[in-house]
Motif scaffolding. Sequence first.
Motif, mmCIF file in Angstrom:
data_model
loop_
_atom_site.group_PDB
_atom_site.id
_atom_site.type_symbol
_atom_site.label_atom_id
_atom_site.label_comp_id
_atom_site.label_asym_id
_atom_site.label_seq_id
_atom_site.Cartn_x
_atom_site.Cartn_y
_atom_site.Cartn_z
ATOM 1 N N ARG A 66 0.838 -1.204 0.000
ATOM 2 C CA ARG A 66 0.000 0.000 0.000
ATOM 3 C C ARG A 66 0.874 1.256 0.000
ATOM 4 N NH1 ARG A 66 -3.034 -3.043 3.526
ATOM 5 N NH2 ARG A 66 -2.059 -2.057 5.322
ATOM 6 N N TRP A 67 1.935 1.261 0.814
ATOM 7 C CA TRP A 67 2.806 2.426 0.871
ATOM 8 C C TRP A 67 3.473 2.650 -0.489
ATOM 9 C CZ3 TRP A 67 7.939 3.690 0.170
ATOM 10 C CH2 TRP A 67 8.309 4.974 0.597
ATOM 11 N N LEU A 68 3.951 1.583 -1.101
ATOM 12 C CA LEU A 68 4.622 1.707 -2.402
ATOM 13 C C LEU A 68 3.673 2.215 -3.489
ATOM 14 C CD1 LEU A 68 6.795 -1.523 -2.386
ATOM 15 C CD2 LEU A 68 7.656 0.826 -2.504
ATOM 16 N N GLN A 69 2.421 1.816 -3.424
ATOM 17 C CA GLN A 69 1.454 2.261 -4.432
ATOM 18 C C GLN A 69 0.921 3.659 -4.163
ATOM 19 O OE1 GLN A 69 -1.160 -0.935 -6.395
ATOM 20 N NE2 GLN A 69 -1.281 -1.322 -4.209
ATOM 21 N N ASP A 70 0.675 3.970 -2.893
ATOM 22 C CA ASP A 70 0.001 5.216 -2.537
ATOM 23 C C ASP A 70 0.936 6.406 -2.363
ATOM 24 O OD1 ASP A 70 -2.272 3.682 -2.555
ATOM 25 O OD2 ASP A 70 -2.450 3.557 -0.374
ATOM 26 N N THR A 71 2.212 6.158 -2.165
ATOM 27 C CA THR A 71 3.172 7.228 -1.934
ATOM 28 C C THR A 71 3.832 7.613 -3.248
ATOM 29 O OG1 THR A 71 3.608 6.381 0.275
ATOM 30 C CG2 THR A 71 5.243 7.884 -0.647
ATOM 31 N N GLU A 72 3.920 8.913 -3.477
ATOM 32 C CA GLU A 72 4.618 9.402 -4.665
ATOM 33 C C GLU A 72 5.834 10.192 -4.222
ATOM 34 O OE1 GLU A 72 1.822 11.509 -7.123
ATOM 35 O OE2 GLU A 72 1.201 9.640 -8.065
ATOM 36 N N LEU A 73 6.923 9.996 -4.934
ATOM 37 C CA LEU A 73 8.177 10.680 -4.654
ATOM 38 C C LEU A 73 8.553 11.524 -5.864
ATOM 39 C CD1 LEU A 73 10.093 7.631 -3.132
ATOM 40 C CD2 LEU A 73 8.878 9.428 -1.901
ATOM 41 N N LEU A 74 9.147 12.679 -5.609
ATOM 42 C CA LEU A 74 9.593 13.551 -6.693
ATOM 43 C C LEU A 74 10.919 13.012 -7.223
ATOM 44 C CD1 LEU A 74 8.752 16.072 -8.229
ATOM 45 C CD2 LEU A 74 10.070 17.425 -6.595
ATOM 46 N N ALA A 75 10.926 12.660 -8.494
ATOM 47 C CA ALA A 75 12.102 12.028 -9.085
ATOM 48 C C ALA A 75 12.382 12.622 -10.463
ATOM 49 C CB ALA A 75 11.849 10.525 -9.226
ATOM 50 N N PRO A 76 13.613 12.474 -10.947
ATOM 51 C CA PRO A 76 13.923 12.942 -12.305
ATOM 52 C C PRO A 76 13.000 12.274 -13.312
ATOM 53 C CG PRO A 76 15.927 12.319 -11.153
ATOM 54 C CD PRO A 76 14.772 11.878 -10.285
ATOM 55 N N ASP A 77 12.579 13.037 -14.284
ATOM 56 C CA ASP A 77 11.710 12.516 -15.336
ATOM 57 C C ASP A 77 12.572 11.784 -16.359
ATOM 58 O OD1 ASP A 77 9.836 11.933 -17.239
ATOM 59 O OD2 ASP A 77 9.230 14.010 -17.591
ATOM 60 N N LEU A 78 12.577 10.471 -16.269
ATOM 61 C CA LEU A 78 13.401 9.666 -17.173
ATOM 62 C C LEU A 78 12.816 9.612 -18.579
ATOM 63 C CD1 LEU A 78 14.314 6.753 -14.764
ATOM 64 C CD2 LEU A 78 15.610 8.831 -15.270
ATOM 65 N N ASN A 79 11.585 10.059 -18.725
ATOM 66 C CA ASN A 79 10.950 10.076 -20.040
ATOM 67 C C ASN A 79 10.961 11.463 -20.671
ATOM 68 O OD1 ASN A 79 10.240 7.315 -19.948
ATOM 69 N ND2 ASN A 79 8.518 7.832 -18.609
ATOM 70 N N ALA A 80 11.698 12.395 -20.069
ATOM 71 C CA ALA A 80 11.772 13.752 -20.617
ATOM 72 C C ALA A 80 12.402 13.719 -21.996
ATOM 73 C CB ALA A 80 12.584 14.655 -19.691
ATOM 74 N N VAL A 81 11.949 14.612 -22.837
ATOM 75 C CA VAL A 81 12.457 14.681 -24.199
ATOM 76 C C VAL A 81 13.880 15.230 -24.176
ATOM 77 C CG1 VAL A 81 12.109 15.705 -26.473
ATOM 78 C CG2 VAL A 81 10.138 15.047 -25.079
ATOM 79 N N LYS B 155 11.352 17.083 -13.308
ATOM 80 C CA LYS B 155 11.022 16.084 -12.290
ATOM 81 C C LYS B 155 9.527 15.822 -12.333
ATOM 82 C CE LYS B 155 14.867 16.922 -9.296
ATOM 83 N NZ LYS B 155 15.407 16.557 -8.041
ATOM 84 N N VAL B 156 9.166 14.629 -11.943
ATOM 85 C CA VAL B 156 7.760 14.232 -11.903
ATOM 86 C C VAL B 156 7.488 13.474 -10.610
ATOM 87 C CG1 VAL B 156 7.454 14.097 -14.411
ATOM 88 C CG2 VAL B 156 8.263 12.099 -13.172
ATOM 89 N N TRP B 157 6.229 13.500 -10.191
ATOM 90 C CA TRP B 157 5.816 12.701 -9.045
ATOM 91 C C TRP B 157 5.636 11.268 -9.527
ATOM 92 C CZ3 TRP B 157 6.401 14.314 -4.308
ATOM 93 C CH2 TRP B 157 6.461 15.686 -4.073
ATOM 94 N N THR B 158 6.316 10.357 -8.862
ATOM 95 C CA THR B 158 6.381 8.963 -9.292
ATOM 96 C C THR B 158 5.946 8.044 -8.154
ATOM 97 O OG1 THR B 158 8.280 9.577 -10.652
ATOM 98 C CG2 THR B 158 7.951 7.229 -10.253
ATOM 99 N N PRO B 159 5.106 7.048 -8.427
ATOM 100 C CA PRO B 159 4.775 6.092 -7.369
ATOM 101 C C PRO B 159 6.062 5.489 -6.799
ATOM 102 C CG PRO B 159 3.365 5.736 -9.263
ATOM 103 C CD PRO B 159 4.410 6.739 -9.676
ATOM 104 N N ALA B 160 6.107 5.323 -5.502
ATOM 105 C CA ALA B 160 7.321 4.870 -4.829
ATOM 106 C C ALA B 160 7.836 3.552 -5.401
ATOM 107 C CB ALA B 160 7.072 4.748 -3.324
#
Length: 171
Positions: free
Chosen positions: A122-137, A151-156
């Motif tokens: 549940r924590w891994l699914q419900d928590t979002e962490l700010l991380a580098p956007d690896l899909n950035a152009v 950076k994008v908010w990413t599920p943990a």
Amino acid sequence: MLHRGQESTDGTGGGELSVPMAWLYAEYIADELLRTGDLMPPTSFEFRAGRDALALTVFLSDTENELSGIRVVTHLETWLSLTAYDQPWHEWVHGRLAEVTADAVAAGRHSPDLELARAAWRWLQDTELLAPDLNAVPGGAPVTGEDEGPKVWTPAWQLGLPLGHLAIHLF
């Protein structure tokens, strides 16, 4: 007050106290792998995401209920394949948790290990962490520092899984 014989590691100790040894051992293995890799500070949310993702992988891949006697090196390849980028880890965890839950219900047993695994999930699914956007152009605005860039908010779990995979590689 507990007396000798009341505590249990398998849920059969008369209902007084059941110690989640399988989950605690899976968490210990994950923690050691991540600390050995020295990829993130152990106090960071990223470390927790990696530890929980790895602990779920270790716990749920134990189909023979042998976790307490497991030799880490004999299971590294399995864990590497489960955590690989091209694998549907998210779906695998969801399915395995459903299987393990159904088995526990069918056997009529309470599993504190399973409760902790579900809480981690549940924590891994419900928590979002700010991380580098690896899909950035590529070719966007120039990046001037290590911590800069999109950076994008990413599920943990999406951050913790590759961290755990890398930790296994470095072990």
